[in-house]
Design an enzyme around this catalytic site. Sequence first.
Site, PDB file in Angstrom:
ATOM      1  N   ASN A   9       0.815  -1.215   0.000  1.00 11.95           N
ATOM      2  CA  ASN A   9       0.000   0.000   0.000  1.00 11.95           C
ATOM      3  C   ASN A   9       0.855   1.274   0.000  1.00 11.95           C
ATOM      4  O   ASN A   9       1.373   1.677   1.032  1.00 11.95           O
ATOM      5  CB  ASN A   9      -0.881  -0.066   1.259  1.00 11.95           C
ATOM      6  CG  ASN A   9      -1.887   1.059   1.339  1.00 11.95           C
ATOM      7  OD1 ASN A   9      -1.678   2.125   0.788  1.00 11.95           O
ATOM      8  ND2 ASN A   9      -2.969   0.813   2.045  1.00 11.95           N
ATOM      9  N   LYS A  12       0.349   4.046   2.657  1.00  8.63           N
ATOM     10  CA  LYS A  12       0.956   3.886   3.980  1.00  8.63           C
ATOM     11  C   LYS A  12       2.389   4.428   3.978  1.00  8.63           C
ATOM     12  O   LYS A  12       2.828   5.048   4.946  1.00  8.63           O
ATOM     13  CB  LYS A  12       0.998   2.400   4.364  1.00  8.63           C
ATOM     14  CG  LYS A  12      -0.355   1.781   4.693  1.00  8.63           C
ATOM     15  CD  LYS A  12      -0.124   0.353   5.201  1.00  8.63           C
ATOM     16  CE  LYS A  12      -1.412  -0.331   5.607  1.00  8.63           C
ATOM     17  NZ  LYS A  12      -1.151  -1.698   6.132  1.00  8.63           N
ATOM     18  N   GLU A  36      -0.991 -13.147   6.231  1.00  8.83           N
ATOM     19  CA  GLU A  36      -1.700 -12.462   7.317  1.00  8.83           C
ATOM     20  C   GLU A  36      -2.602 -13.507   7.942  1.00  8.83           C
ATOM     21  O   GLU A  36      -3.629 -13.876   7.386  1.00  8.83           O
ATOM     22  CB  GLU A  36      -2.476 -11.258   6.787  1.00  8.83           C
ATOM     23  CG  GLU A  36      -1.532 -10.176   6.262  1.00  8.83           C
ATOM     24  CD  GLU A  36      -2.163  -8.788   6.098  1.00  8.83           C
ATOM     25  OE1 GLU A  36      -3.378  -8.644   6.310  1.00  8.83           O
ATOM     26  OE2 GLU A  36      -1.426  -7.859   5.747  1.00  8.83           O
ATOM     27  N   ASP A  65      -0.088  -3.369  10.390  1.00 10.10           N
ATOM     28  CA  ASP A  65      -1.343  -4.051  10.226  1.00 10.10           C
ATOM     29  C   ASP A  65      -2.400  -3.180  10.883  1.00 10.10           C
ATOM     30  O   ASP A  65      -2.264  -2.809  12.049  1.00 10.10           O
ATOM     31  CB  ASP A  65      -1.302  -5.448  10.851  1.00 10.10           C
ATOM     32  CG  ASP A  65      -2.327  -6.328  10.178  1.00 10.10           C
ATOM     33  OD1 ASP A  65      -2.228  -6.510   8.954  1.00 10.10           O
ATOM     34  OD2 ASP A  65      -3.245  -6.794  10.862  1.00 10.10           O
ATOM     35  N   SER A  66      -3.412  -2.838  10.111  1.00  9.65           N
ATOM     36  CA  SER A  66      -4.390  -1.916  10.663  1.00  9.65           C
ATOM     37  C   SER A  66      -5.800  -2.363  10.338  1.00  9.65           C
ATOM     38  O   SER A  66      -6.009  -3.254   9.519  1.00  9.65           O
ATOM     39  CB  SER A  66      -4.120  -0.506  10.135  1.00  9.65           C
ATOM     40  OG  SER A  66      -3.739  -0.544   8.787  1.00  9.65           O
ATOM     41  N   GLY A 140      -8.221   3.550   1.187  1.00  8.37           N
ATOM     42  CA  GLY A 140      -9.064   2.656   1.977  1.00  8.37           C
ATOM     43  C   GLY A 140     -10.381   3.283   2.405  1.00  8.37           C
ATOM     44  O   GLY A 140     -11.094   3.885   1.596  1.00  8.37           O
ATOM     45  N   PHE A 141     -10.680   3.148   3.685  1.00  8.22           N
ATOM     46  CA  PHE A 141     -11.966   3.613   4.209  1.00  8.22           C
ATOM     47  C   PHE A 141     -11.977   5.111   4.551  1.00  8.22           C
ATOM     48  O   PHE A 141     -12.934   5.597   5.164  1.00  8.22           O
ATOM     49  CB  PHE A 141     -12.341   2.799   5.457  1.00  8.22           C
ATOM     50  CG  PHE A 141     -12.549   1.331   5.186  1.00  8.22           C
ATOM     51  CD1 PHE A 141     -13.675   0.890   4.498  1.00  8.22           C
ATOM     52  CD2 PHE A 141     -11.617   0.383   5.598  1.00  8.22           C
ATOM     53  CE1 PHE A 141     -13.872  -0.463   4.239  1.00  8.22           C
ATOM     54  CE2 PHE A 141     -11.806  -0.980   5.355  1.00  8.22           C
ATOM     55  CZ  PHE A 141     -12.934  -1.395   4.665  1.00  8.22           C
ATOM     56  N   LYS A 162      -3.966  14.415   8.367  1.00  8.03           N
ATOM     57  CA  LYS A 162      -4.371  13.068   8.789  1.00  8.03           C
ATOM     58  C   LYS A 162      -3.343  12.464   9.750  1.00  8.03           C
ATOM     59  O   LYS A 162      -3.694  11.890  10.776  1.00  8.03           O
ATOM     60  CB  LYS A 162      -4.562  12.161   7.562  1.00  8.03           C
ATOM     61  CG  LYS A 162      -5.005  10.747   7.915  1.00  8.03           C
ATOM     62  CD  LYS A 162      -5.090   9.824   6.710  1.00  8.03           C
ATOM     63  CE  LYS A 162      -5.232   8.364   7.165  1.00  8.03           C
ATOM     64  NZ  LYS A 162      -5.133   7.392   6.069  1.00  8.03           N
ATOM     65  N   HIS A 167      -4.439   6.851  13.561  1.00  7.16           N
ATOM     66  CA  HIS A 167      -3.936   5.631  14.182  1.00  7.16           C
ATOM     67  C   HIS A 167      -2.495   5.360  13.740  1.00  7.16           C
ATOM     68  O   HIS A 167      -1.611   5.144  14.550  1.00  7.16           O
ATOM     69  CB  HIS A 167      -4.856   4.466  13.802  1.00  7.16           C
ATOM     70  CG  HIS A 167      -5.165   4.369  12.332  1.00  7.16           C
ATOM     71  ND1 HIS A 167      -5.547   5.467  11.589  1.00  7.16           N
ATOM     72  CD2 HIS A 167      -5.106   3.336  11.460  1.00  7.16           C
ATOM     73  CE1 HIS A 167      -5.721   5.090  10.338  1.00  7.16           C
ATOM     74  NE2 HIS A 167      -5.451   3.810  10.230  1.00  7.16           N
TER      75      HIS A 167
HETATM   76  P1  ITT Z   1      -0.499  -4.081   3.547  1.00 10.02           P
HETATM   77  O1  ITT Z   1       0.139  -4.590   2.305  1.00 10.02           O
HETATM   78  O2  ITT Z   1       0.372  -3.115   4.288  1.00 10.02           O
HETATM   79  O3  ITT Z   1      -1.048  -5.171   4.418  1.00 10.02           O
HETATM   80  P2  ITT Z   1      -3.271  -3.272   3.273  1.00 10.02           P
HETATM   81  O4  ITT Z   1      -3.865  -2.073   2.606  1.00 10.02           O
HETATM   82  O5  ITT Z   1      -3.755  -4.622   2.881  1.00 10.02           O
HETATM   83  O6  ITT Z   1      -1.704  -3.148   3.045  1.00 10.02           O
HETATM   84  P3  ITT Z   1      -3.905  -3.936   6.064  1.00 10.02           P
HETATM   85  O7  ITT Z   1      -3.645  -5.381   5.853  1.00 10.02           O
HETATM   86  O8  ITT Z   1      -3.312  -3.287   7.256  1.00 10.02           O
HETATM   87  O9  ITT Z   1      -3.407  -3.045   4.823  1.00 10.02           O
HETATM   88  O10 ITT Z   1      -5.463  -3.760   6.014  1.00 10.02           O
HETATM   89  C1  ITT Z   1      -6.044  -2.676   6.492  1.00 10.02           C
HETATM   90  C2  ITT Z   1      -7.325  -2.368   5.759  1.00 10.02           C
HETATM   91  O11 ITT Z   1      -7.903  -1.274   6.413  1.00 10.02           O
HETATM   92  C3  ITT Z   1      -7.085  -1.971   4.295  1.00 10.02           C
HETATM   93  O12 ITT Z   1      -8.166  -2.350   3.505  1.00 10.02           O
HETATM   94  C4  ITT Z   1      -7.009  -0.473   4.337  1.00 10.02           C
HETATM   95  O13 ITT Z   1      -7.537   0.103   3.195  1.00 10.02           O
HETATM   96  C5  ITT Z   1      -7.828  -0.136   5.588  1.00 10.02           C
HETATM   97  N1  ITT Z   1      -7.099   0.920   6.282  1.00 10.02           N
HETATM   98  C6  ITT Z   1      -6.003   0.792   7.051  1.00 10.02           C
HETATM   99  N2  ITT Z   1      -5.538   1.988   7.425  1.00 10.02           N
HETATM  100  C7  ITT Z   1      -6.363   2.891   6.864  1.00 10.02           C
HETATM  101  C8  ITT Z   1      -6.398   4.285   6.840  1.00 10.02           C
HETATM  102  O14 ITT Z   1      -5.464   5.016   7.424  1.00 10.02           O
HETATM  103  N3  ITT Z   1      -7.372   4.869   6.172  1.00 10.02           N
HETATM  104  C9  ITT Z   1      -8.310   4.152   5.537  1.00 10.02           C
HETATM  105  N4  ITT Z   1      -8.340   2.835   5.473  1.00 10.02           N
HETATM  106  C10 ITT Z   1      -7.377   2.202   6.145  1.00 10.02           C
HETATM  107 NA    NA Z   2      -0.764  -5.475   6.728  1.00  6.25          NA
END
Ligand code: ITT
Ligand code: NA
EC number: 3.6.1.66
Length: 184
Positions: A9, A12, A36, A65-66, A140-141, A162, A167
């Site tokens: 991502n 991030k 995961e 991981d979020s 994302g969201f 942001k 978080h």
């Molecule tokens: P990784 O490769 O880093 O895992 P990911 O996007 O799949 O990337 P996660 O596994 O941590 O990330 O999943 C977190 C989900 O929650 C993912 O769908 C994100 O879009 C969402 N998310 C996490 N942090 C967010 C943020 O700051 N704002 C909006 N959505 C977020």
């Molecule tokens: Na992750």
Amino acid sequence: MRIAFITSNPGKVEEAKKYFEPLGVEVYQLHFPYPEIQADTLEEVAEYGAKWLAKRIDGPFFLDDSGLFINALNGFPGVYSAYVYKTLGIDGILKLMEGVEDRSAYFKSVVAYWDGEVHLFTGRVDGEITRGKRGSKGFGFDPVFKPSGFERTFAEMTTKEKNRISHRGRALKAFAEWLKENLK
Ligand code: ITT
Ligand code: NA
């Protein structure tokens, strides 16, 4: 010093860079898919991922991981946020929340840093799920999450705005502060 951010991502990575520049640490994205696991907490998922990667990657790295935890949905999508984002998507979440009065939710982030052992840093931001999508920044969201005390969604904020409250911003701040002490 260079530290790899293991993530698929780019959003991030964009958020993370700023915390490490002042320390003279370069953060770069490394796309290296890792398992995961299905677990109850983000901490377990992050720690497992870091240990799995440690066997396969040289040099220091971290991952994040979020998840989004919606109170009216008993914490869903939580540890399943990535999967739910890809399947139901934002529209699916809005649909689940149709007619729901309690909009409260929080984002949580767990950063796992590996330097020979695992170090975990966490951050959380409380807010609410909006009734429609607003804004085009972030990822994302973000378009449906409005942090408490603000009128705008995360998607209506700049990365800098942001970061200050998010978080991930909080987890990265704790990580960067720890790193500053431990780089000496
Ligand atoms: P990784 O490769 O880093 O895992 P990911 O996007 O799949 O990337 P996660 O596994 O941590 O990330 O999943 C977190 C989900 O929650 C993912 O769908 C994100 O879009 C969402 N998310 C996490 N942090 C967010 C943020 O700051 N704002 C909006 N959505 C977020
Ligand atoms: Na992750």
